[in-house]
Design an enzyme around this catalytic site. Structure first.
Site, PDB file in Angstrom:
ATOM      1  N   LYS A 111      85.597 -73.481  -9.275  1.00  0.00           N
ATOM      2  CA  LYS A 111      86.341 -72.682  -9.514  1.00  0.00           C
ATOM      3  C   LYS A 111      87.625 -71.903  -8.661  1.00  0.00           C
ATOM      4  O   LYS A 111      88.491 -71.672  -8.247  1.00  0.00           O
ATOM      5  CB  LYS A 111      85.562 -71.497 -10.010  1.00  0.00           C
ATOM      6  CG  LYS A 111      85.284 -71.932 -11.986  1.00  0.00           C
ATOM      7  CD  LYS A 111      85.378 -70.569 -12.658  1.00  0.00           C
ATOM      8  CE  LYS A 111      84.508 -71.332 -13.652  1.00  0.00           C
ATOM      9  NZ  LYS A 111      83.801 -70.010 -14.755  1.00  0.00           N
ATOM     10  N   LYS A 193      86.733 -83.497 -21.391  1.00  0.00           N
ATOM     11  CA  LYS A 193      85.984 -82.771 -22.862  1.00  0.00           C
ATOM     12  C   LYS A 193      87.086 -81.991 -23.356  1.00  0.00           C
ATOM     13  O   LYS A 193      88.200 -81.134 -22.531  1.00  0.00           O
ATOM     14  CB  LYS A 193      84.979 -82.049 -22.110  1.00  0.00           C
ATOM     15  CG  LYS A 193      83.992 -80.853 -22.075  1.00  0.00           C
ATOM     16  CD  LYS A 193      82.932 -80.399 -22.146  1.00  0.00           C
ATOM     17  CE  LYS A 193      82.129 -79.083 -22.173  1.00  0.00           C
ATOM     18  NZ  LYS A 193      81.445 -78.612 -21.737  1.00  0.00           N
ATOM     19  N   LYS A 196      90.560 -75.991 -23.718  1.00  0.00           N
ATOM     20  CA  LYS A 196      91.952 -74.609 -24.524  1.00  0.00           C
ATOM     21  C   LYS A 196      92.454 -75.015 -23.524  1.00  0.00           C
ATOM     22  O   LYS A 196      93.708 -75.613 -23.139  1.00  0.00           O
ATOM     23  CB  LYS A 196      91.104 -73.623 -24.688  1.00  0.00           C
ATOM     24  CG  LYS A 196      92.411 -72.796 -25.560  1.00  0.00           C
ATOM     25  CD  LYS A 196      92.114 -71.636 -25.673  1.00  0.00           C
ATOM     26  CE  LYS A 196      92.353 -70.867 -27.111  1.00  0.00           C
ATOM     27  NZ  LYS A 196      91.667 -69.621 -27.911  1.00  0.00           N
TER      28      LYS A 196
END
Ligand code: SF4
Length: 330
Positions: A111, A193, A196
């Site tokens: 991240k 995977k 969204k």
């Protein structure tokens, strides 16, 4: 009864990846364990976000969980920010967590690489996660394989605190992973995977037409160029995986036979999946629509869940503060 804690990000509507990979399992576990399920909105603010959207997504997530079968009479469902002891315990744990442990976390590195400026909250995210779990002194945490590293940190935190403040009889249990039976749900692109942020999902409450629009072009075994080409379901990651999750055993056997024997085309196979998928999801869709029409009911259920969670959370902080020499508010 052993205690289980699960957290889920307020990402809005649940998709079938969340459902198969986590939520369906929680619905089963709520009958076997004392279950705490938390919509972790403090985790969601470690990256840029819009407040109104976050509020909406939090309620949508709660609505999805209730519609999918989380039952407030059997599980404690609540929103993290409604239980202030989460951040209070996280601060305590921050004082005992070596910086190097946090910098090594894979999710932080992933991240942080995508942010222009890295905020301390992103680094300390796993400490808050440890507080989420240990606040309820949970024995077990249902996790996917990708979350095992964070859980390991929670065990280190528990060990460090116990060694310093309750070496005689460890106060915090070291939570154990309980691997979810369906570990990784591949998205409609057949590669990543289901997520969204990638846009490769099917929403749990999507309309039958919209689901068909997504299933129809989904990738299949590339060997099946035409109906007469034999295929291999194991090389059809999306459709076969969903048949196994949503279709009865005799249909799954039929898919095997018809695919390998080139007895039907992929569109027929997808139509069969669509029929079973929408039948399985219909009750969830109906419950979600009823709850969405009555947001005050969802808010009231979350308020009640937070009150229940706070009884345990306050008791933990009472014990923690007593052992650490920290006076409490009267
Ligand atoms: Fe996939 Fe079904 Fe086509 Fe076989 S027949 S490749 S399982 S969609």
């Amino acid at each position: 009864m052993s205690r289980i804690f699960s957290g889920i990000q307020p990402s809005g509507e649940l998709h079938i990846g969340n459902y198969l990979g986590a939520v369906k399992n929680w619905v089963a576990l709520q009958d076997q364990f004392e279950t705490f399920i938390c919509v972790v909105n403090y985790h969601a603010i470690t990256v840029p976000y819009a407040p109104d959207e976050l509020r909406t997504r939090t309620r949508e997530m709660a609505t999805g969980l209730l519609a999918a079968g989380i039952d407030p009479s059997r599980a404690t469902l609540f929103v993290q920010s409604q239980v202030p002891e989460h951040t209070e315990l996280a601060w305590v744990f921050n004082t005992l967590t070596p910086l190097g442990e946090l910098e090594r976390q894979t999710q932080f590195k992933d991240k942080a690489g995508r942010q222009e400026q890295i905020m301390a909250g992103l680094l300390n995210y796993p400490v808050l996660q440890a507080a989420d779990i240990l606040l309820y002194r949970a024995d077990l945490v249902p996790v996917g394989e990708d979350q095992i590293q964070h859980l390991e940190l929670s065990r280190v935190v528990a060990r460090n605190w116990n060694a310093r403040f309750s070496s005689d009889a460890p106060y915090f249990p070291e939570p154990q992973p309980r691997l979810t039976p369906m570990r990784r749900i591949v998205g409609l692109d057949g590669q990543a995977k289901m997520s969204k942020s990638i846009g490769n999902t099917i929403g749990l409450t999507e309309s039958p037409d919209s689901i068909w629009d997504k299933l129809r072009p989904a990738v299949t075994d590339p060997a099946r160029q035409k109906k007469t080409d034999a295929g291999d379901p194991e090389k059809c990651p999306v459709i076969y995986q969903l048949h196994r999750a949503f279709s009865p055993a005799d249909t799954v056997a039929e898919v095997e036979s018809n695919c390998r024997g080139a007895k039907w085309g992929c569109i027929e196979c997808k139509k069969s999946l669509h029929t079973n998928l929408i039948a399985d999801l219909a009750p969830i869709r109906e419950r979600a629509a009823a709850l969405a029409a009555n947001p005050a009911e969802v808010d009231a259920l979350l308020d009640a869940g937070a009150s229940k969670a706070r009884v345990v959370a306050r008791q933990t902080m009472h014990e923690v503060k007593a052992r650490m020499g920290l006076p409490e508010a009267q």
